[in-house]
Motif scaffolding. Structure first.
Motif, PDB file in Angstrom:
ATOM      1  N   ASP A 165       0.878  -1.172   0.000  1.00  0.00           N
ATOM      2  CA  ASP A 165       0.000   0.000   0.000  1.00  0.00           C
ATOM      3  C   ASP A 165       0.915   1.221   0.000  1.00  0.00           C
ATOM      4  O   ASP A 165       1.887   1.279   0.758  1.00  0.00           O
ATOM      5  CB  ASP A 165      -0.886  -0.004   1.244  1.00  0.00           C
ATOM      6  N   ILE A 166       0.629   2.207  -0.826  1.00  0.00           N
ATOM      7  CA  ILE A 166       1.571   3.302  -1.011  1.00  0.00           C
ATOM      8  C   ILE A 166       1.805   4.082   0.282  1.00  0.00           C
ATOM      9  O   ILE A 166       2.945   4.441   0.603  1.00  0.00           O
ATOM     10  CB  ILE A 166       1.123   4.245  -2.165  1.00  0.00           C
ATOM     11  N   LEU A 167       0.769   4.323   1.081  1.00  0.00           N
ATOM     12  CA  LEU A 167       0.989   5.084   2.318  1.00  0.00           C
ATOM     13  C   LEU A 167       1.681   4.235   3.389  1.00  0.00           C
ATOM     14  O   LEU A 167       2.457   4.765   4.194  1.00  0.00           O
ATOM     15  CB  LEU A 167      -0.330   5.648   2.837  1.00  0.00           C
ATOM     16  N   ASP A 168       1.436   2.923   3.388  1.00  0.00           N
ATOM     17  CA  ASP A 168       2.213   2.054   4.271  1.00  0.00           C
ATOM     18  C   ASP A 168       3.692   2.088   3.880  1.00  0.00           C
ATOM     19  O   ASP A 168       4.577   2.093   4.748  1.00  0.00           O
ATOM     20  CB  ASP A 168       1.707   0.608   4.195  1.00  0.00           C
ATOM     21  N   CYS A 169       3.949   2.114   2.587  1.00  0.00           N
ATOM     22  CA  CYS A 169       5.331   2.185   2.112  1.00  0.00           C
ATOM     23  C   CYS A 169       5.982   3.509   2.488  1.00  0.00           C
ATOM     24  O   CYS A 169       7.173   3.565   2.818  1.00  0.00           O
ATOM     25  CB  CYS A 169       5.380   1.976   0.605  1.00  0.00           C
ATOM     26  N   VAL A 170       5.211   4.601   2.460  1.00  0.00           N
ATOM     27  CA  VAL A 170       5.735   5.891   2.897  1.00  0.00           C
ATOM     28  C   VAL A 170       6.158   5.823   4.365  1.00  0.00           C
ATOM     29  O   VAL A 170       7.218   6.341   4.747  1.00  0.00           O
ATOM     30  CB  VAL A 170       4.695   7.010   2.679  1.00  0.00           C
ATOM     31  N   LYS A 171       5.338   5.162   5.189  1.00  0.00           N
ATOM     32  CA  LYS A 171       5.701   5.005   6.602  1.00  0.00           C
ATOM     33  C   LYS A 171       6.988   4.197   6.753  1.00  0.00           C
ATOM     34  O   LYS A 171       7.862   4.531   7.573  1.00  0.00           O
ATOM     35  CB  LYS A 171       4.562   4.318   7.353  1.00  0.00           C
ATOM     36  N   SER A 172       7.131   3.134   5.961  1.00  0.00           N
ATOM     37  CA  SER A 172       8.363   2.340   5.998  1.00  0.00           C
ATOM     38  C   SER A 172       9.567   3.199   5.633  1.00  0.00           C
ATOM     39  O   SER A 172      10.628   3.107   6.269  1.00  0.00           O
ATOM     40  CB  SER A 172       8.263   1.153   5.032  1.00  0.00           C
ATOM     41  N   ILE A 173       9.407   4.041   4.616  1.00  0.00           N
ATOM     42  CA  ILE A 173      10.504   4.893   4.165  1.00  0.00           C
ATOM     43  C   ILE A 173      10.826   5.959   5.213  1.00  0.00           C
ATOM     44  O   ILE A 173      12.008   6.266   5.471  1.00  0.00           O
ATOM     45  CB  ILE A 173      10.163   5.532   2.804  1.00  0.00           C
ATOM     46  N   GLU A 174       9.809   6.538   5.836  1.00  0.00           N
ATOM     47  CA  GLU A 174      10.052   7.489   6.928  1.00  0.00           C
ATOM     48  C   GLU A 174      10.884   6.846   8.034  1.00  0.00           C
ATOM     49  O   GLU A 174      11.874   7.421   8.507  1.00  0.00           O
ATOM     50  CB  GLU A 174       8.727   7.963   7.517  1.00  0.00           C
ATOM     51  N   ASP A 175      10.484   5.658   8.438  1.00  0.00           N
ATOM     52  CA  ASP A 175      11.215   4.951   9.493  1.00  0.00           C
ATOM     53  C   ASP A 175      12.634   4.636   9.044  1.00  0.00           C
ATOM     54  O   ASP A 175      13.587   4.707   9.839  1.00  0.00           O
ATOM     55  CB  ASP A 175      10.487   3.661   9.867  1.00  0.00           C
ATOM     56  N   MET A 176      12.790   4.270   7.781  1.00  0.00           N
ATOM     57  CA  MET A 176      14.119   3.988   7.253  1.00  0.00           C
ATOM     58  C   MET A 176      15.023   5.207   7.335  1.00  0.00           C
ATOM     59  O   MET A 176      16.183   5.122   7.754  1.00  0.00           O
ATOM     60  CB  MET A 176      14.007   3.520   5.800  1.00  0.00           C
ATOM     61  N   PHE A 177      14.493   6.384   6.951  1.00  0.00           N
ATOM     62  CA  PHE A 177      15.308   7.598   7.003  1.00  0.00           C
ATOM     63  C   PHE A 177      15.676   7.951   8.446  1.00  0.00           C
ATOM     64  O   PHE A 177      16.762   8.488   8.700  1.00  0.00           O
ATOM     65  CB  PHE A 177      14.591   8.758   6.321  1.00  0.00           C
ATOM     66  N   CYS A 178      14.803   7.656   9.384  1.00  0.00           N
ATOM     67  CA  CYS A 178      15.139   7.902  10.795  1.00  0.00           C
ATOM     68  C   CYS A 178      16.293   7.005  11.237  1.00  0.00           C
ATOM     69  O   CYS A 178      17.190   7.448  11.976  1.00  0.00           O
ATOM     70  CB  CYS A 178      13.913   7.688  11.679  1.00  0.00           C
ATOM     71  N   VAL A 179      16.299   5.747  10.783  1.00  0.00           N
ATOM     72  CA  VAL A 179      17.420   4.857  11.078  1.00  0.00           C
ATOM     73  C   VAL A 179      18.674   5.339  10.348  1.00  0.00           C
ATOM     74  O   VAL A 179      19.779   5.349  10.910  1.00  0.00           O
ATOM     75  CB  VAL A 179      17.089   3.404  10.681  1.00  0.00           C
ATOM     76  N   TYR A 180      18.513   5.754   9.103  1.00  0.00           N
ATOM     77  CA  TYR A 180      19.633   6.300   8.320  1.00  0.00           C
ATOM     78  C   TYR A 180      20.306   7.443   9.068  1.00  0.00           C
ATOM     79  O   TYR A 180      21.535   7.540   9.117  1.00  0.00           O
ATOM     80  CB  TYR A 180      19.106   6.771   6.966  1.00  0.00           C
ATOM     81  N   ARG A 181      19.513   8.286   9.680  1.00  0.00           N
ATOM     82  CA  ARG A 181      20.044   9.449  10.405  1.00  0.00           C
ATOM     83  C   ARG A 181      20.938   9.021  11.566  1.00  0.00           C
ATOM     84  O   ARG A 181      21.900   9.716  11.913  1.00  0.00           O
ATOM     85  CB  ARG A 181      18.885  10.308  10.927  1.00  0.00           C
ATOM     86  N   THR A 182      20.670   7.863  12.166  1.00  0.00           N
ATOM     87  CA  THR A 182      21.485   7.391  13.293  1.00  0.00           C
ATOM     88  C   THR A 182      22.781   6.726  12.834  1.00  0.00           C
ATOM     89  O   THR A 182      23.667   6.472  13.655  1.00  0.00           O
ATOM     90  CB  THR A 182      20.704   6.372  14.148  1.00  0.00           C
ATOM     91  N   GLY A 183      22.884   6.400  11.542  1.00  0.00           N
ATOM     92  CA  GLY A 183      24.065   5.728  11.027  1.00  0.00           C
ATOM     93  C   GLY A 183      24.039   4.218  11.158  1.00  0.00           C
ATOM     94  O   GLY A 183      25.032   3.548  10.842  1.00  0.00           O
ATOM     95  N   ASP A 184      22.922   3.646  11.598  1.00  0.00           N
ATOM     96  CA  ASP A 184      22.819   2.202  11.808  1.00  0.00           C
ATOM     97  C   ASP A 184      22.413   1.513  10.508  1.00  0.00           C
ATOM     98  O   ASP A 184      21.335   0.918  10.397  1.00  0.00           O
ATOM     99  CB  ASP A 184      21.817   1.919  12.925  1.00  0.00           C
ATOM    100  N   PHE A 185      23.272   1.594   9.520  1.00  0.00           N
ATOM    101  CA  PHE A 185      23.002   0.999   8.215  1.00  0.00           C
ATOM    102  C   PHE A 185      24.329   0.838   7.475  1.00  0.00           C
ATOM    103  O   PHE A 185      25.359   1.391   7.886  1.00  0.00           O
ATOM    104  CB  PHE A 185      22.071   1.888   7.383  1.00  0.00           C
ATOM    105  N   MET A 186      24.296   0.112   6.390  1.00  0.00           N
ATOM    106  CA  MET A 186      25.468   0.004   5.525  1.00  0.00           C
ATOM    107  C   MET A 186      25.029  -0.417   4.133  1.00  0.00           C
ATOM    108  O   MET A 186      24.132  -1.238   3.965  1.00  0.00           O
ATOM    109  CB  MET A 186      26.476  -1.001   6.081  1.00  0.00           C
ATOM    110  N   MET A 187      25.667   0.198   3.136  1.00  0.00           N
ATOM    111  CA  MET A 187      25.515  -0.235   1.758  1.00  0.00           C
ATOM    112  C   MET A 187      26.911  -0.506   1.199  1.00  0.00           C
ATOM    113  O   MET A 187      27.886  -0.498   1.943  1.00  0.00           O
ATOM    114  CB  MET A 187      24.754   0.826   0.952  1.00  0.00           C
TER     115      MET A 187
END
Length: 362
Positions: free
Chosen positions: A20-42
């Protein structure tokens, strides 16, 4: 002990409301919040690479296959490693439930500590939803209050999803202005949007200028099929409404004065575009003509300072506040592996709760 891995087909993804597009927006919002903490790697030396690519000749014709692997780890509530990879990136060779595609995406999710496969997911639809969700998320945080006119440049499957998300977020929008490559594509877009949002006034435009003038939000996604830069859509500064938001996820040309001096510049991940310069050299825009590379090139030659470019994560977490004035806002997105992980993890959770997908023995 024998283990099993969940396979979630695209027909299951679409037919059971897992995306669902708005559910996906929520997932992306949460992802960017994690991104901001640096707890990720590519991938890549700076841990922000879009992906590793290989090229080789096709057996069936004289074109070239391009495969890209996008490994990533995303922490926080997601706590998942994985990889999306895709190929052959040749126009018109893949049929998906959302239409014809040039590539076939596969997403594999793994437990970050054991490496155990959690899911194998065909990911063409996920890729469309996550790409659209990033732009809709940006609109949520960057748009003028109560926008009234949405402009669509390139009425393909991603802009269809972007339109759905933006109209659901902003009931103030009453008009869409659209410019496409073909009458067939434009008419298909109009038919699909009218079925879901019959109250919307849709105006078919004969030029990009007509489509973008007076628009509050402009979504530019004409694809990547251009022989040279001159053929790509160009957005003239004098056409753009004061304070308008321009969303760009594919090829686009922004005049230098607007890019350098007369816009706010927001990106998904600046280091990804810096990685393109490291990998392919300056100008990276000649290698891949997307807005993020234009911005990174401008920084590289000193036309724009890094302090003038903000990441969407900083806006979402309120570390940066965008003050709307006369300048338009440019938002560049280029595709992050952690976006696919975020959407995939939440889709997998829904599938597990509802007992959907096929369990494969390993």
């Amino acid at each position: 002990m024998q283990t099993k891995v969940r396979y979630i087909s695209e027909s299951v993804q679409l037919g059971n409301g897992l995306l669902d597009i708005l559910d996906c927006v929520k997932s992306i919002e949460d992802m960017f919040c994690v991104y901001r903490t640096g707890d990720f790697m590519m991938g890549g030396e700076n841990m922000h690479s879009h992906g590793l690519s290989i090229r080789f000749s096709r057996n069936t014709d004289d074109r070239e296959n391009l495969y890209i692997a996008m490994p990533a780890f995303l922490g926080g509530r997601f706590n998942c490693a994985g990889i999306k990879w895709h190929g052959p990136n040749v126009k018109g060779v893949i049929e998906t439930p959302l239409g014809c595609s040039e590539t076939c995406y596969t997403l594999i999710l793994n437990d970050p500590d054991t490496g155990r496969r959690k899911a194998i997911i065909p990911a063409n639809i996920i890729t469309s939803y996550r790409t659209a969700a990033v732009s809709v998320c940006a609109a949520k945080y960057l748009s003028l209050e109560n926008p009234e006119i949405l402009s669509i440049i390139g009425p393909g499957k991603i802009n269809l999803l972007i339109t759905e998300g933006i109209l659901k977020l902003f009931p103030s929008i009453k008009k869409i202005k659209i410019k496409g490559h073909s009458d067939e594509g434009v008419n298909r877009y109009v038919d699909l949007i009218k079925k879901q949002f019959p109250y919307i006034n849709i105006m078919k435009c004969g030029s990009i200028q007509e489509a973008v003038e007076y628009s509050d939000i402009i979504s530019v996604n004409p694809g990547f099929e251009f022989d040279n830069i001159k053929d790509m859509p160009i957005l003239r500064e004098k056409w753009i409404k004061e304070g308008a938001l321009i969303l760009s996820m594919s090829f686009i040309k922004i005049p230098n004065n607007m890019l350098y001096n007369c816009s706010y510049k927001i990106v998904d991940a600046l280091k990804m575009y810096e990685n393109y310069i490291d990998e392919y050299g300056y100008p990276s825009y000649s290698h891949l003509s997307i807005l993020g590379n234009s911005i990174a090139d401008a920084i590289h030659i000193g036309k724009v300072s890094k302090e003038e470019v903000f990441e969407l994560a900083n806006v979402i977490t309120q570390d940066v506040k965008i003050i709307h004035d006369r300048k338009p806002i440019l938002f560049a997105s280029g595709g992050l592996g952690i976006e696919d992980i975020a959407i995939g993890v939440d889709l997998l959770e829904k599938a597990e709760v509802n007992g959907l997908g096929v369990m494969l023995e390993e």
